[in-house]
Scaffold this motif. Structure first.
Motif, short mmCIF file in Angstrom:
data_model
loop_
_atom_site.label_atom_id
_atom_site.label_comp_id
_atom_site.label_asym_id
_atom_site.label_seq_id
_atom_site.Cartn_x
_atom_site.Cartn_y
_atom_site.Cartn_z
N ALA A 133 0.83 -1.21 0.00
CA ALA A 133 0.00 0.00 0.00
C ALA A 133 0.86 1.25 0.00
O ALA A 133 0.56 2.23 -0.70
CB ALA A 133 -0.92 -0.01 1.22
N VAL A 134 1.95 1.23 0.77
CA VAL A 134 2.87 2.39 0.79
C VAL A 134 3.49 2.57 -0.59
O VAL A 134 3.60 3.71 -1.09
CB VAL A 134 3.96 2.20 1.88
CG1 VAL A 134 5.03 3.26 1.76
CG2 VAL A 134 3.34 2.25 3.27
N SER A 135 3.87 1.45 -1.22
CA SER A 135 4.45 1.55 -2.57
C SER A 135 3.45 2.17 -3.54
O SER A 135 3.81 3.01 -4.37
CB SER A 135 4.84 0.16 -3.07
OG SER A 135 5.77 -0.42 -2.21
N LEU A 136 2.20 1.74 -3.43
CA LEU A 136 1.16 2.30 -4.31
C LEU A 136 0.97 3.80 -4.06
O LEU A 136 0.78 4.58 -4.99
CB LEU A 136 -0.16 1.57 -4.10
CG LEU A 136 -0.39 0.32 -4.94
CD1 LEU A 136 -1.71 -0.33 -4.57
CD2 LEU A 136 -0.39 0.66 -6.43
N THR A 137 1.03 4.19 -2.79
CA THR A 137 0.92 5.62 -2.48
C THR A 137 2.04 6.40 -3.15
O THR A 137 1.82 7.45 -3.76
CB THR A 137 0.98 5.85 -0.96
OG1 THR A 137 0.03 5.02 -0.33
CG2 THR A 137 0.71 7.29 -0.61
N LEU A 138 3.26 5.85 -3.04
CA LEU A 138 4.42 6.54 -3.62
C LEU A 138 4.28 6.65 -5.14
O LEU A 138 4.46 7.72 -5.74
CB LEU A 138 5.70 5.80 -3.27
CG LEU A 138 6.12 5.86 -1.79
CD1 LEU A 138 7.30 4.93 -1.55
CD2 LEU A 138 6.50 7.28 -1.42
N LEU A 139 3.92 5.52 -5.77
CA LEU A 139 3.82 5.53 -7.23
C LEU A 139 2.63 6.39 -7.69
O LEU A 139 2.72 7.07 -8.73
CB LEU A 139 3.68 4.10 -7.76
CG LEU A 139 4.93 3.23 -7.55
CD1 LEU A 139 4.65 1.79 -7.93
CD2 LEU A 139 6.10 3.77 -8.35
N GLY A 140 1.54 6.36 -6.93
CA GLY A 140 0.39 7.21 -7.26
C GLY A 140 0.77 8.68 -7.17
O GLY A 140 0.38 9.49 -8.02
N THR A 141 1.55 9.02 -6.14
CA THR A 141 2.01 10.41 -6.01
C THR A 141 2.86 10.79 -7.21
O THR A 141 2.71 11.88 -7.78
CB THR A 141 2.84 10.58 -4.71
OG1 THR A 141 2.12 9.99 -3.64
CG2 THR A 141 3.10 12.03 -4.42
N GLY A 142 3.76 9.89 -7.58
CA GLY A 142 4.61 10.17 -8.74
C GLY A 142 3.80 10.37 -10.00
O GLY A 142 4.07 11.29 -10.79
N MET A 143 2.78 9.54 -10.19
CA MET A 143 1.94 9.66 -11.39
C MET A 143 1.16 10.98 -11.37
O MET A 143 1.02 11.65 -12.40
CB MET A 143 0.99 8.48 -11.44
CG MET A 143 0.26 8.34 -12.75
SD MET A 143 -0.74 6.86 -12.75
CE MET A 143 -1.76 7.17 -14.17
N THR A 144 0.66 11.35 -10.20
CA THR A 144 -0.05 12.62 -10.08
C THR A 144 0.86 13.78 -10.46
O THR A 144 0.46 14.68 -11.21
CB THR A 144 -0.53 12.80 -8.62
OG1 THR A 144 -1.22 11.63 -8.22
CG2 THR A 144 -1.42 14.00 -8.46
N ILE A 145 2.08 13.74 -9.93
CA ILE A 145 3.02 14.82 -10.22
C ILE A 145 3.36 14.85 -11.71
O ILE A 145 3.45 15.92 -12.32
CB ILE A 145 4.30 14.68 -9.37
CG1 ILE A 145 3.94 14.79 -7.89
CG2 ILE A 145 5.32 15.74 -9.73
CD1 ILE A 145 5.08 14.47 -6.95
N CYS A 146 3.52 13.66 -12.32
CA CYS A 146 3.83 13.61 -13.75
C CYS A 146 2.72 14.28 -14.57
O CYS A 146 3.00 15.03 -15.51
CB CYS A 146 4.00 12.16 -14.21
SG CYS A 146 5.56 11.45 -13.72
N GLY A 147 1.46 14.00 -14.20
CA GLY A 147 0.35 14.63 -14.90
C GLY A 147 0.39 16.14 -14.78
O GLY A 147 0.21 16.87 -15.76
N LEU A 148 0.67 16.62 -13.57
CA LEU A 148 0.71 18.07 -13.36
C LEU A 148 1.88 18.71 -14.10
O LEU A 148 1.77 19.81 -14.65
CB LEU A 148 0.79 18.37 -11.85
CG LEU A 148 -0.45 17.97 -11.05
CD1 LEU A 148 -0.19 18.07 -9.56
CD2 LEU A 148 -1.64 18.85 -11.43
N LEU A 149 3.00 18.00 -14.11
CA LEU A 149 4.17 18.54 -14.83
C LEU A 149 3.90 18.61 -16.33
O LEU A 149 4.31 19.57 -17.00
CB LEU A 149 5.41 17.69 -14.55
CG LEU A 149 6.01 17.82 -13.16
CD1 LEU A 149 7.21 16.90 -13.01
CD2 LEU A 149 6.45 19.25 -12.90
N LEU A 150 3.21 17.60 -16.85
CA LEU A 150 2.87 17.62 -18.28
C LEU A 150 1.97 18.81 -18.58
O LEU A 150 2.16 19.51 -19.60
CB LEU A 150 2.18 16.30 -18.65
CG LEU A 150 1.83 16.10 -20.12
CD1 LEU A 150 3.08 16.17 -20.98
CD2 LEU A 150 1.14 14.75 -20.34
N ALA A 151 1.02 19.07 -17.69
CA ALA A 151 0.13 20.22 -17.89
C ALA A 151 0.92 21.52 -17.82
O ALA A 151 0.68 22.44 -18.62
CB ALA A 151 -0.96 20.20 -16.82
#
Lengths: 291, 571
Positions: free
Chosen positions: B189-207
């Motif tokens: 679950a912690v790993s998923l939180t970390l990867l989800g955070t990374g994916m969220t940030i990637c989306g925002l950076l792309l925007a």
């Protein structure tokens, strides 16, 4: 000659590089270290010097980019193109596309698969790979001719023989994997109920489709997206919770059905007819039993 | 299909002015100009299919705005619950010494506390301002489309799916660390939180990349960077700062993930998940947290220009101020990774040496004073716009004043709750900025006046009063000696020998209680901050409902809101 943007960023570059050099010498730099980026001598405090130098470099790059593209300066562009009138570059509105959304779902599947299961990870990677190809083809087809219909036909002629089977396989894979996670997590009765409800929904939808095909066709994408989302969230929750405990039957005769590695390796029970397979082949010689 | 085309111009013509004038004309539904296409959207029904596959930047921007407003309300409610738990400890409302009223145990409290902070950054402020930028910026610079409209849609869905994974995994037992020792049970679950955070940030950076590229490459011929409206300029600065800051968070996450799964990839990687938050909290502290408020400065200037009908004095100076604010808010160099190995000449950790933050504070104060000076002429402006500008300016000034107090050596407030007050002040300032922007450009966003004037006043007053209550109470708590809650994990780490989970939980509970038990004044201040956050939540709820009910509507007319346009419309 020099545009306003170039002048601004170049001045910023000069200020920042000067600041970096001054900071380097005042924080312990020696010889020509701050001037040569540490090639000969120390640069002083690495953090501050590094930040200032990085910002100076960024400013220089932006200023060069702006002068290269003439920073939207009409006069400079006219001079560059050697024309009196500047043609306005067309800003084409691109057509709607599913692929950005599919790519996001593919990345999401990859992320979940990285933690939960290699098969899901590979599925996500395959989706992302598919999106790369499809998105590239769409971008190419948007510009291949001036006719939108001809563009679509060209694209479909190349891609349709590939994408229909691949997409079908992917859809089945996602459904099977995500649904299996959920069914393995809920109780045995819950799994039966869940599959029954899904079956009823599919049957109901099929009935609506037969009765009012136009109405049903409208909701196919919406239902597919909702189902994907529910499966994704359900799959994550189910995988976090883990599989339920599976209890094997206790009786000796039944237990042999599940155990293939016995203490006595010379005897292996055949799960088909319960007889002992002396050749360890899993197929018993039924004729000898009959005789 | 034909695309909008403006007449060719000569090198000496002022096409920018002409185009802007053309954009002010009433929309015709059968023309193919930008206005015509947008007006024609009013005739199309808004289906789920159009939300999933659209390339219309206005719709993508609205999706960002509406969802982040809903996230803002949910986050504010979470903050209220956290403070209710805090109050329950201070007023002895619990069943016994170790029990919790709202959350099961300290670890759950800590997990939700980290979720509150991360949500405000990645689910509220950044997407809210990005959505506003995606919608408004093309019309401000004379562009019909975003630079990469499909990438913008991909960014939205990447953000949404990443955020879903992040929140679901936190609720499922993950999070950014734990108060207890290594917990193999929730590693996935912690790993998923970390990867989800990374994916969220990637989306925002792309925007952010899409916005920056649009501003740099799609400006109309004749509009140099010097002439772009303040909001566009501030979004360019913000995008560049975000693009230089948040990849560091992704790198942090990669190292933590590697460490969490047993591989010591570098000397920075750790294998104990309780250290995770300590490696990521730098983005919630000054100076990095100031990067969230850069577009707020642009909105302040934009509101002043629009309301006064003339350009504020020294527009170039205003642009430089915004740029400086952005430059000084780059904070990756203060992250905790460098504490152990990167010491100052005096042997002090970089992060705790006030001298490294003082220059920033001086500059930030100067910029805020400048903004305040700009606002001096706002008293002659219409009342609603006056309230917007005043609220926004006040919250930003509060954030920088608290930031200055935090690092000044005589006060010794570096690790007190004043850090929380700076974060909350900037969060509320960002929300007020977005609300002001949404109301100011509501015709371009929603085709209607989104919020009636009276309700607008009420929302702004709720946000301002709530924000001042919230941040003031936290700042005062810090001055009175309350430690920052960030210290909680370190308290938990004082357990030297392996203990049973029950004993460990009791130890952490005890530390938790000691951290909060600071007397009746602390109880009163916590109650005040809870009340403040409740007011903010109420304001956000009103705005979310209004945005949701008007989401299906489409803009009827686009008006340019550049300074020259505002001047023209005023005259």
């Amino acid at each position: 000659m020099f545009t306003a943007g170039f002048k601004f960023f170049f001045k910023l570059f000069v200020v920042l590089i000067t600041a970096a050099i001054v900071y380097g010498y005042t924080s312990g730099g020696n010889h020509v270290g701050p001037l040569s980026v540490g090639w000969k001598g120390g640069v002083g405090d690495h953090t501050g010097y590094g930040i200032l130098l990085a910002l100076a470099t960024v400013s220089l790059v932006i200023s060069l980019a702006l002068i290269a593209f003439r920073d939207a300066d009409a006069e400079a562009q006219a001079e560059l193109l050697n024309v009196d009138r500047i043609p306005i570059p067309p800003q084409r509105a691109v057509k709607a596309s599913w692929w950005p959304t599919v790519s996001a779902f593919g990345i999401g599947t990859t992320v979940i698969g990285l933690v939960l299961h290699p098969a899901i990870f590979v599925l996500g990677l395959a989706t992302v790979g598919l999106v790369v190809v499809e998105w590239t083809m769409d971008a190419w087809a948007d510009r291949v001719t001036g006719d939108t219909k001809a563009n679509r036909m060209l694209r479909n002629r190349i891609m349709a023989p590939i994408e229909i089977p691949v997409l079908g396989a992917l859809a089945v894979g996602i459904v099977v994997l995500a649904a299996s996670r959920i069914l393995l997590t809920v109780s045995a009765l819950g799994a039966v109920l869940a599959t029954s409800v899904i079956a009823v929904i599919i049957l109901a939808y099929a009935s609506v489709y037969v009765a009012w095909p136009e109405l049903a066709r409208k909701f196919i994408p919406e239902l597919a997206i909702l189902a994907c989302f529910v499966l994704l969230v359900g799959g994550v929750l189910a995988a976090i919770k883990g599989e339920r405990e599976f209890h094997h039957p206790e009786s000796s005769s039944d237990s042999t059905l599940y155990e293939t590695d016995t203490d006595d390796a010379s005897e292996t029970h055949n799960p088909i007819d319960g007889n002992i397979d002396e050749n360890h082949s899993g197929i018993s010689d039924t004729s000898s039993v009959e005789s | 299909m034909s695309f909008p085309s403006f007449p060719p111009m000569t090198a000496s013509s002022t096409s920018y002015q002409n185009t802007m004038t053309a954009m002010m004309q009433p929309a015709s539904t059968n023309d193919h100009t930008l206005i015509g296409r947008i007006a024609a959207q009013g005739k199309r029904s808004l289906s789920l299919r159009s939300l999933v596959a659209t390339s219309d930047h206005i719709l993508i921007g609205r999706m960002f705005i509406v969802l982040s407003l809903l996230c803002a309300f949910a986050t504010a409610v979470l903050g209220v619950l956290l403070r209710i738990e805090h109050i329950a400890h201070l007023f002895r409302l619990r069943a016994d010494h170790y029990s919790f009223m709202v959350f099961d145990d300290p670890n759950n409290w800590f997990r939700m506390w980290t979720l509150y902070r991360m949500s405000f950054i990645f689910l509220v402020l950044l997407p809210l301002l990005i959505g506003l930028g995606m919608t408004i910026i093309p019309s401000q610079i004379g562009a019909d489309v975003l630079a990469f409209p499909r990438a913008a849609l991909g960014a939205f869905w990447c953000w949404l799916i990443g955020a879903t994974i992040m929140v679901v995994s936190v609720l499922g037992g993950g999070g950014w660390g734990s108060l207890y020792h290594v917990t193999p049970d929730n590693t996935d679950a912690v790993s998923l939180t970390l990867l989800g955070t990374g994916m969220t940030i990637c989306g925002l950076l792309l925007a952010a990349l899409v916005i920056a590229t649009t501003i740099i490459s799609l400006r109309e011929t004749g509009m140099s960077l010097k002439n772009v409206p303040p909001f566009t300029w501030s979004m360019l600065v913000a995008s560049v700062v975000w693009l230089t800051t948040f990849p560091i968070v992704i790198a942090n996450i990669a190292l933590i993930y590697t460490g969490l799964h047993g591989g010591q990839a570098t000397s920075f990687a750790v294998s104990e998940d309780e250290n995770i938050w300590l490696q990521l909290d730098w983005i919630t502290e000054p100076p990095a947290v100031y990067a969230l408020a850069i577009p707020a400065l642009g909105i302040i200037l934009e509101l002043l220009y629009a309301a006064s009908g003339r350009k504020a004095p020294w527009p170039t100076f205003g642009a430089i101020a915004v740029g400086l604010f952005g430059f000084l808010s780059i904070g990756g160099w203060l992250q905790d990774f460098f504490v152990a190995g990167n010491l100052t000449a005096d042997g002090m950790p970089v992060a705790s040496d006030p001298r490294y933050q003082l220059p920033y504070v001086v500059f930030a104060m100067a910029i805020m004073l400048l903004v305040f000076a700009f606002s001096a002429n706002m008293f002659s402006l219409p009342r609603v716009k006056n309230t917007r500008t005043a609220s926004l300016t006040l919250m930003l000034v509060a954030a920088t004043v608290f930031g200055a107090l935090r690092v000044l050596e005589p006060f010794e407030l570096l690790e007190s709750t004043i850090t929380t007050s700076v974060f909350n002040a900037l969060a509320v300032a960002g929300i007020i900025a977005a609300v002001a922007g949404i109301c100011h450009w509501s015709y371009q966003l929603f085709g209607v006046t989104l919020v009636p004037e009276k309700m607008n006043q009420i929302i702004l007053i709720l946000l301002l009063t709530g924000g001042l209550c919230l941040t003031g109470a936290d700042a005062l708590s810090g001055v009175l000696g309350a430690d920052s809650f960030v210290l909680l994990p370190e308290v938990a780490l004082d357990v030297e020998s392996p203990l049973s989970s029950q004993v460990e939980a009791q130890h952490v509970s005890s530390a938790f209680v000691q951290t909060f038990d600071t007397g009746s004044i602390a109880a009163f201040l916590t109650f005040a901050s809870c009340l403040g956050l409740s007011l903010v939540a109420a304001g956000l709820l009103m705005l979310s409902i209004e945005a949701l009910t008007t989401f299906g509507r489409t803009p009827q007319q686009v008006t340019a809101h550049t300074p020259s346009q505002e001047m023209a419309s005023t005259t």
